[in-house]
Design a protein around this motif. Structure first.
Motif: not given
Length: 310
Positions: A242-249, A269-275, A304-310
């Motif tokens: 889907p065309n979903v863009c999120v911006v956050g910290d 990223h679990e729900r939108f793995p291709k994002a 944190r997202l850092v280290g969880k997503i490659s």
């Protein structure tokens, strides 16, 4: 004012045995503002009265299963003989199948693991010291006697009775608001979500109209807001993209602004793995000294997202 007046009238009609009937010396209900705040939190979590009550009833059944194992043990006078019953009880609790459901900061599965871990440590300490002090302390931390029945029960189970009363107040509160033509601010989102669930035509119309979704300050979203994003982006025509863009910290999500849920950031990223994930690592707001100090603290945070997503 309408909120307080409406809730006050509802509480006034509760049985005198209900904990929410307690008044202060000025004659006003002690828990009135707490009830108002809690209902607001439930709405931000996207929980309607019926769903809230269903979760509580499921939790109550799960706590009862644990109590059936532990209460017969901890109602006895603590002794080494009683202590030796703990390993079998721990295995029985571990074998329980509990749903991944809760309305608190942890799921029932997490609660089950925490209970097993803490009781296991208390038992090991009791064996090592050849005393029962640690088990007595564990009982005081996890159990309390119901003032009415004088029976021991898990503290979380005891709190459920108050939450069940809250669920009834919440349901009547919504009915009275609707009858009077009022809505809370949080209702604007939760009512829309309910309408999209019950009216597929409305959902299809909104998905067609809003084909691109941008969410700024995503770390500040609560569960109700995230449910809205999920609904708008669930059209099968997107084929999982889907065309979903999120911006956050995610490092700002600790503030829990307006019921914000950190899991929204971590599970996106679990729900939108291709994002694609685009880290913005340059700050133009602070000096390097401040940034270095902040980074040293932030790096200690394991969620944190850092280290969880490659």
């Amino acid at each position: 004012i309408v909120q307080i007046e409406t809730l006050g009238k509802i509480i006034e009609r509760l049985p005198y045995s209900d904990p929410f009937q307690k008044k202060n010396p000025k004659g006003t209900f002690v828990y009135l503002n707490d009830i108002k705040s809690r209902i607001g939190q439930l709405k931000k979590a996207g929980l309607a009265p019926e769903e809230f009550k269903r979760i509580l009833e499921t939790n109550a059944s799960s706590y009862q299963l644990i109590e059936e194992i532990l209460v017969p043990i901890f109602e006895q006078r603590m002794s080494k003989k009683v202590r030796d019953l703990i390993p079998e009880a721990l295995l029985a609790i571990k074998d329980l199948t509990l749903p991944a459901m809760s309305i608190s900061h942890m799921s029932l599965l997490d609660y089950q693991k925490l209970l097993i871990s803490s009781l296991g440590k208390a038992y090991e300490e009791a064996v090592e010291e050849d005393k029962t002090r640690s088990l007595t302390e564990w009982k005081e931390n996890w159990f309390k006697k119901d003032p009415a029945t004088k029976q021991s029960q898990l503290k979380d189970s005891y709190q459920l009775k108050r939450n069940l009363s809250l669920a009834n107040v919440y349901g009547e509160y919504q009915e009275q608001l609707k009858a009077a033509g009022y809505i809370d601010f949080e209702d604007m989102i939760i009512d829309l979500i309910q309408a999209m669930i019950t009216k597929p035509g409305l959902l299809a119309e909104l998905q067609e109209k809003y084909q691109y979704v941008l969410v700024d300050e995503f770390q500040d979203t609560n569960n109700a807001q995230l449910s809205l994003v999920k609904a708008l982006s669930s059209n099968p025509v997107h084929e999982g993209r889907p065309n979903v863009c999120v911006v956050g910290d995610d490092d700002q999500a600790i503030y829990r602004f307006q019921g914000a849920n950190l899991r929204n950031m971590l599970s996106f990223h679990e729900r939108f793995p291709k994002a694609p994930i685009i880290p913005l690592t340059v700050s133009y707001r602070s000096t390097q000294v401040i940034l270095d100090a902040a980074q040293a603290l932030i790096e200690k945070n394991e969620e944190r997202l850092v280290g969880k997503i490659s």
